[in-house]
Design a protein around this motif. Structure first.
Motif, mmCIF file in Angstrom:
data_model
loop_
_atom_site.group_PDB
_atom_site.id
_atom_site.type_symbol
_atom_site.label_atom_id
_atom_site.label_comp_id
_atom_site.label_asym_id
_atom_site.label_seq_id
_atom_site.Cartn_x
_atom_site.Cartn_y
_atom_site.Cartn_z
ATOM 1 N N VAL A 71 50.601 26.785 107.597
ATOM 2 C CA VAL A 71 49.527 27.161 108.514
ATOM 3 C C VAL A 71 50.128 28.017 109.623
ATOM 4 O O VAL A 71 51.110 27.625 110.264
ATOM 5 C CB VAL A 71 48.852 25.914 109.112
ATOM 6 C CG1 VAL A 71 47.788 26.319 110.131
ATOM 7 C CG2 VAL A 71 48.233 25.067 108.012
ATOM 8 N N TYR A 72 49.528 29.184 109.862
ATOM 9 C CA TYR A 72 50.000 30.113 110.887
ATOM 10 C C TYR A 72 49.112 29.989 112.127
ATOM 11 O O TYR A 72 47.883 30.006 112.026
ATOM 12 C CB TYR A 72 50.005 31.544 110.350
ATOM 13 C CG TYR A 72 51.023 31.739 109.254
ATOM 14 C CD1 TYR A 72 52.320 32.112 109.553
ATOM 15 C CD2 TYR A 72 50.683 31.509 107.917
ATOM 16 C CE1 TYR A 72 53.270 32.263 108.543
ATOM 17 C CE2 TYR A 72 51.621 31.654 106.901
ATOM 18 C CZ TYR A 72 52.907 32.031 107.224
ATOM 19 O OH TYR A 72 53.845 32.169 106.230
ATOM 20 N N ASP A 73 49.757 29.866 113.281
ATOM 21 C CA ASP A 73 49.055 29.599 114.539
ATOM 22 C C ASP A 73 48.954 30.878 115.368
ATOM 23 O O ASP A 73 49.814 31.153 116.213
ATOM 24 C CB ASP A 73 49.790 28.501 115.315
ATOM 25 C CG ASP A 73 49.078 28.112 116.588
ATOM 26 O OD1 ASP A 73 47.932 28.549 116.785
ATOM 27 O OD2 ASP A 73 49.667 27.356 117.392
ATOM 28 N N ALA A 74 47.878 31.638 115.153
ATOM 29 C CA ALA A 74 47.673 32.882 115.902
ATOM 30 C C ALA A 74 47.043 32.633 117.267
ATOM 31 O O ALA A 74 46.779 33.585 118.000
ATOM 32 C CB ALA A 74 46.795 33.832 115.092
ATOM 33 N N SER A 75 46.808 31.363 117.612
ATOM 34 C CA SER A 75 46.267 31.021 118.935
ATOM 35 C C SER A 75 47.357 30.563 119.901
ATOM 36 O O SER A 75 47.056 30.174 121.032
ATOM 37 C CB SER A 75 45.209 29.913 118.801
ATOM 38 O OG SER A 75 44.085 30.376 118.078
ATOM 39 N N ALA A 76 48.615 30.609 119.456
ATOM 40 C CA ALA A 76 49.728 30.158 120.298
ATOM 41 C C ALA A 76 49.935 31.104 121.482
ATOM 42 O O ALA A 76 49.814 32.329 121.349
ATOM 43 C CB ALA A 76 51.000 30.072 119.467
ATOM 44 N N LYS A 77 50.262 30.515 122.641
ATOM 45 C CA LYS A 77 50.511 31.295 123.857
ATOM 46 C C LYS A 77 51.907 30.978 124.391
ATOM 47 O O LYS A 77 52.302 29.819 124.432
ATOM 48 C CB LYS A 77 49.484 30.950 124.939
ATOM 49 C CG LYS A 77 48.055 31.342 124.618
ATOM 50 C CD LYS A 77 47.163 31.003 125.804
ATOM 51 C CE LYS A 77 45.735 31.430 125.551
ATOM 52 N NZ LYS A 77 44.882 31.184 126.737
ATOM 53 N N SER A 78 52.602 32.010 124.820
ATOM 54 C CA SER A 78 53.907 31.793 125.436
ATOM 55 C C SER A 78 53.754 31.257 126.852
ATOM 56 O O SER A 78 54.601 30.513 127.345
ATOM 57 C CB SER A 78 54.705 33.096 125.459
ATOM 58 O OG SER A 78 53.948 34.134 126.065
ATOM 59 N N LYS A 79 52.671 31.628 127.543
ATOM 60 C CA LYS A 79 52.304 31.102 128.859
ATOM 61 C C LYS A 79 50.793 30.953 128.891
ATOM 62 O O LYS A 79 50.074 31.618 128.150
ATOM 63 C CB LYS A 79 52.745 32.053 129.987
ATOM 64 C CG LYS A 79 54.243 32.191 130.167
ATOM 65 C CD LYS A 79 54.530 33.139 131.321
ATOM 66 C CE LYS A 79 56.033 33.321 131.517
ATOM 67 N NZ LYS A 79 56.317 34.277 132.615
ATOM 68 N N GLN A 80 50.325 30.091 129.781
ATOM 69 C CA GLN A 80 48.883 29.888 129.887
ATOM 70 C C GLN A 80 48.171 31.174 130.298
ATOM 71 O O GLN A 80 47.026 31.427 129.908
ATOM 72 C CB GLN A 80 48.583 28.774 130.906
ATOM 73 C CG GLN A 80 47.137 28.294 130.900
ATOM 74 C CD GLN A 80 46.732 27.683 129.570
ATOM 75 O OE1 GLN A 80 47.549 27.063 128.902
ATOM 76 N NE2 GLN A 80 45.467 27.854 129.198
ATOM 77 N N SER A 81 48.864 31.991 131.100
ATOM 78 C CA SER A 81 48.251 33.236 131.579
ATOM 79 C C SER A 81 48.329 34.360 130.557
ATOM 80 O O SER A 81 47.662 35.386 130.707
ATOM 81 C CB SER A 81 48.934 33.679 132.880
ATOM 82 O OG SER A 81 50.337 33.857 132.677
ATOM 83 N N ASN A 82 49.154 34.198 129.525
ATOM 84 C CA ASN A 82 49.291 35.240 128.502
ATOM 85 C C ASN A 82 48.253 35.059 127.410
ATOM 86 O O ASN A 82 47.930 33.939 127.027
ATOM 87 C CB ASN A 82 50.686 35.193 127.874
ATOM 88 C CG ASN A 82 51.765 35.667 128.818
ATOM 89 O OD1 ASN A 82 51.475 36.357 129.803
ATOM 90 N ND2 ASN A 82 53.007 35.302 128.550
ATOM 91 N N PRO A 83 47.732 36.165 126.883
ATOM 92 C CA PRO A 83 46.757 36.050 125.793
ATOM 93 C C PRO A 83 47.453 35.742 124.470
ATOM 94 O O PRO A 83 48.623 36.072 124.267
ATOM 95 C CB PRO A 83 46.104 37.432 125.767
ATOM 96 C CG PRO A 83 47.179 38.365 126.243
ATOM 97 C CD PRO A 83 47.960 37.576 127.271
#
Length: 270
Positions: free
Chosen positions: A153-165
């Motif tokens: 499963v690939y997670d394209a909703s992952a964020k490096s920071k909360q402020s980053n898209p």
């Protein structure tokens, strides 16, 4: 309804409100109260923008359709997020090393995808094209399944920071192009024989154009039999549309719809 010359309570209330109000309210106003003014923008349609992007960029090559991601024009720059993806990759490998059978199966899936051209290795000498972004991935294990016990499963909703898209936040979802279920069921009952068909690994049958491939990078091991992760990491990227990205269902449905329309137009000529 009048029963024995008397109005129902509902009709009494409605008639009282009509006398009080200078203008009779429209039926839509009752539904508008439920939305409290929350509406889609009347000026910009994300669905229309996604369709325009699809129609203007769709290509055919090597007997396969190739699409691009429907990027949002208003979205801020997508971060590379290499550190996040690498950290989750290391965590995944450490967990899988305690289950060598599943680790081998995981590797077999990735190597099979590489052999079939679904993904490709990124050599250090490759040219950088377009947006560079990494997608974390993990395993879903179901031992009860007779065939596919391990699924990636690939997670394209992952964020490096909360402020980053995330990648998904930078893409249009696209319109829902599935046919109405009620209509499908009715048409299915119109003839004596019904025919069903399934496209194997449907998302992975749609090609991804080179300029958008670097947005789908991910990490994996060069050799699963080596326990060390350092100097044993290979970067891959997708050559096809991966499942797990918010635009993938739209791109698949739009590609099928385009192909069927092309087929129907050829049939009409003959």
């Amino acid at each position: 309804m009048i029963a024995n010359g008397l109005l129902s309570i509902t009709e009494c209330c409605l008639r009282s409100s009509e006398r009080c109000l200078p203008v009779k309210p429209l039926l839509e106003d009752f539904w508008n109260l439920e939305t409290i003014g929350i509406k889609d923008s009347p000026y910009i349609s994300d669905d229309e923008e996604a369709l325009r992007n699809f129609d203007s960029t769709l290509e055919m090559g090597n007997n396969r359709y190739h699409v691009t991601w429907p990027w949002k024009s208003s979205c801020p720059e997508l971060p590379e997020n290499r550190k996040l993806a690498y950290g989750r990759f290391k965590s995944l490998v450490h967990k899988m090393q305690s289950k060598p059978d599943f680790l081998q199966k995981y590797d077999e899936i990735i190597q099979d995808h590489c052999t079939k051209g679904i993904i490709e290795k990124i050599p250090h000498s490759s040219e950088e094209t377009g947006i560079k972004h990494y997608i974390p991935h993990h395993a879903v294990i179901d031992p009860t399944k007779p065939t596919t016990k391990v699924r990636i499963v690939y997670d394209a909703s992952a964020k490096s920071k909360q402020s980053n898209p995330s990648l998904n936040e930078c893409l249009h979802r696209g319109p829902v192009m599935l046919q109405d279920l009620c209509g499908l069921l009715l048409r299915f009952r119109m003839n004596r024989i019904g025919i069903l068909a399934d496209i194997e690994k449907a998302f992975l049958q749609v090609g991804l154009q080179v300029k958008d491939r670097d947005a789908t990078r991910f990490f994996w091991l060069k050799d699963v039999n080596t326990r060390s992760i350092e100097n044993n990491t290979q970067v891959y990227r997708f050559c096809r549309v991966p499942f797990g990205v918010i635009s993938s269902p739209f791109l698949l449905a739009a590609t099928i719809d385009h192909h069927l329309s092309m087929y129907n137009s050829k049939q009409l000529k003959y």
